[in-house]
Every structure is written in C-alpha cells, then in structure tokens.
Design an enzyme around this catalytic site. Structure first.
Site, short mmCIF file in Angstrom:
data_model
loop_
_atom_site.label_atom_id
_atom_site.label_comp_id
_atom_site.label_asym_id
_atom_site.label_seq_id
_atom_site.Cartn_x
_atom_site.Cartn_y
_atom_site.Cartn_z
N SER A 110 0.80 -1.23 0.00
CA SER A 110 0.00 0.00 0.00
C SER A 110 0.84 1.28 0.00
CB SER A 110 -0.95 0.02 1.20
OG SER A 110 -0.24 0.19 2.42
N LYS A 130 0.70 5.23 6.69
CA LYS A 130 0.20 6.03 5.57
C LYS A 130 0.96 7.36 5.54
CE LYS A 130 -2.92 2.90 4.77
NZ LYS A 130 -2.72 1.97 3.63
#
Length: 278
Positions: free
Chosen positions: A43, A104
């Site tokens: 990701s 993230k």
C-alpha cells in the site's frame, strides 16, 4: 538448609526483578523513543515494499495513548507536547476502530479540503503538482508483489528472462513543498473520485502512495479503510529510515538464509520526503 533456601529464593527474586526492569525499559524505549515496524503490504509502494523493516520515532508529534507499544494503553483524548505532522510525513497510526497498526502518508491537515477527480488530487481547491516519471522496474521476489496485490498485473520479464514488476510512477508535490513518488494504475478504481471532504479539527487525512491499492482515509472502515480523516491522537509516530529488507525466502531455522534473504540497497533509505529548499 534454611540459609541455602534463603539464598536460592533471593537469586530467583533478583532474576525476576532484572527481567521486569528489562521489559519495562524495552517498553519505555518502544513507547517514548523509537520502535521497529514491519511492512506487510504494497500500500505504500514505491517507497516501501512488503518485507521492509523500519525505525519509527515516537517523539516528533508528542505522545498519546497510541504511542504506547503493543496497544496497552486505554484510548483517551489528548497529547503530551503535541505538534502536528507536516504534509508528506509518513506516519504509523492505530486504526481508530480496530487498533491495528497502519502506515500512511499525511496529505491533509485540519481545515483542508481534499478532493480527487479521476485520480488527481486537489487540496483547498488547487490541483497538486503531478509529474509523470519513467516506469519503475523492481525485481520480483516472494515479497514483491505482496499477497493479493493489485500490482500483480504489472509483472513482466526482463531481457535476461527474470520477472520484473514495472509500475507507473507519478511524482506529487504537496503544498509546503514535500515531493514523493506515487503509483497511479490508471482509471477505473473506486478511490479515483472522492470528496470534496473537509478535514475536521484535530484530524489528519491519510493516503497510501500506491493510490489505487491502499485502504486509507478514502476507504470506508467496513472495507478495512480508515473511514475518513483520523484523530491526531491516533498517530503513534513518524517513519524515519529502513533498517533492512528481506525478500521472503528466509527460514527461521536457518540463520544463513537470514543473510541470503536481505535485499541489497534498501538499508538506510531515508523515509522523509524531499522538501523544497532541501
């Protein structure tokens, strides 16, 4: 006999105390200074790969319940010596609902308006600068692409016959000057269109660099996403540097394989974004 028993009891007591002190020291370092972190997915590609091990610092944003390692602290509001991240920082956080660790990039700060149209990001009504880069070729191994990765369709073969992952790269520059590479796999993904969304006070909008393969603030919580911006209190620390990376071939019972599995050139990679003026 009595003296010997007393001496043995004292030895056991000292051993238990020493172990307890060591465990508390490790917990304190993990919670207040820095801890290791393992990347289990694609990701955050291209900068982070499945199999990377990182150092995450705990002090840049102050401390909250999320700073305590192993999710031992009860959830509560507030940060000690809190300081907001900058746009572009890579952060580790506790998922607000499941308390699972995520990693993230900070895209939106409190008060920002976030919108994506056909995969192109705008912040506060202004399109983020995008520069298409040459395709990035990465050797395929057991960890790349990761399990169930959306990048699998980009696997090809090089001139030597070995498998390569060739991925399309777009470099973004956020307001404030932070630049970094993202993966844009083209149109047709559910996360290509989003918002406009205003980041609430004391919250952060987070996205993965693999824009079409990340369960982040654009993705509902029931689909394992973050379900919008996350509370600042949920941020555990900042990703600093890759300590080492493995290709997935290591066997726990074979120490020699631990060294053979190391990926060359990954250790020491700085995870702070390039900023204008650096």
């Amino acid at each position: 006999m009595t003296k010997k028993k007393t001496k043995d009891d004292g030895s056991w007591g000292k051993l238990i105390r020493d172990i307890a002190v060591i465990l508390l020291l490790v917990l304190a370092i993990h919670s207040c200074v820095a801890k290791p972190f393992y990347i289990p997915s694609d990701s955050m590609m291209p900068i982070l790969r499945n199999g990377d091990r990182l150092i995450v610092s705990k002090y840049p944003y102050g401390w909250s319940y999320a700073s305590v390692s192993f999710h031992l602290a009860p959830k509560m509001e507030g940060r000690l010596f809190g300081r907001l991240p900058e746009r572009g920082d890579i952060v580790v956080l506790e998922h607000p609902l499941t308390r699972v660790d995520y990693i993230k990039r900070v895209i939106g700060l409190p008060g920002d308006t976030i919108q994506l149209t056909n995969g192109e990001l705008s912040i506060n009504g202004k399109p983020v600068k995008r520069e298409v880069q040459p395709m990035l070729a990465i050797p395929v191994d057991r960890n790349t692409p990761g399990p169930d990765s959306s990048l699998s369709r980009f696997v090809t073969r090089g001139a030597d016959g070995k498998e390569l992952l060739e991925i399309p790269i777009v470099r973004e520059t956020l307001p404030g000057g932070a630049s970094f590479d993202t993966i844009d796999m083209g149109p047709g993904y559910a996360t290509d269109d989003y918002g406009p969304y205003v980041v609430p006070a004391n919250h952060l909008f987070l996205m993965g660099d693999n824009r079409d393969g990340s369960a982040d603030s654009r993705v509902p919580a029931e689909l394992k996403g973050l379900g919008g911006a996350v509370p600042f209190d949920a941020i555990a620390g900042r990703a600093e540097i890759i300590s080492f990376s493995t290709d997935g071939t290591a066997k726990w019972y074979n120490p020699l394989s631990w060294f053979e599995a190391l990926r060359p050139g990954r250790a020491g990679t700085d995870l702070r974004p390039v900023r204008a003026g650096d």
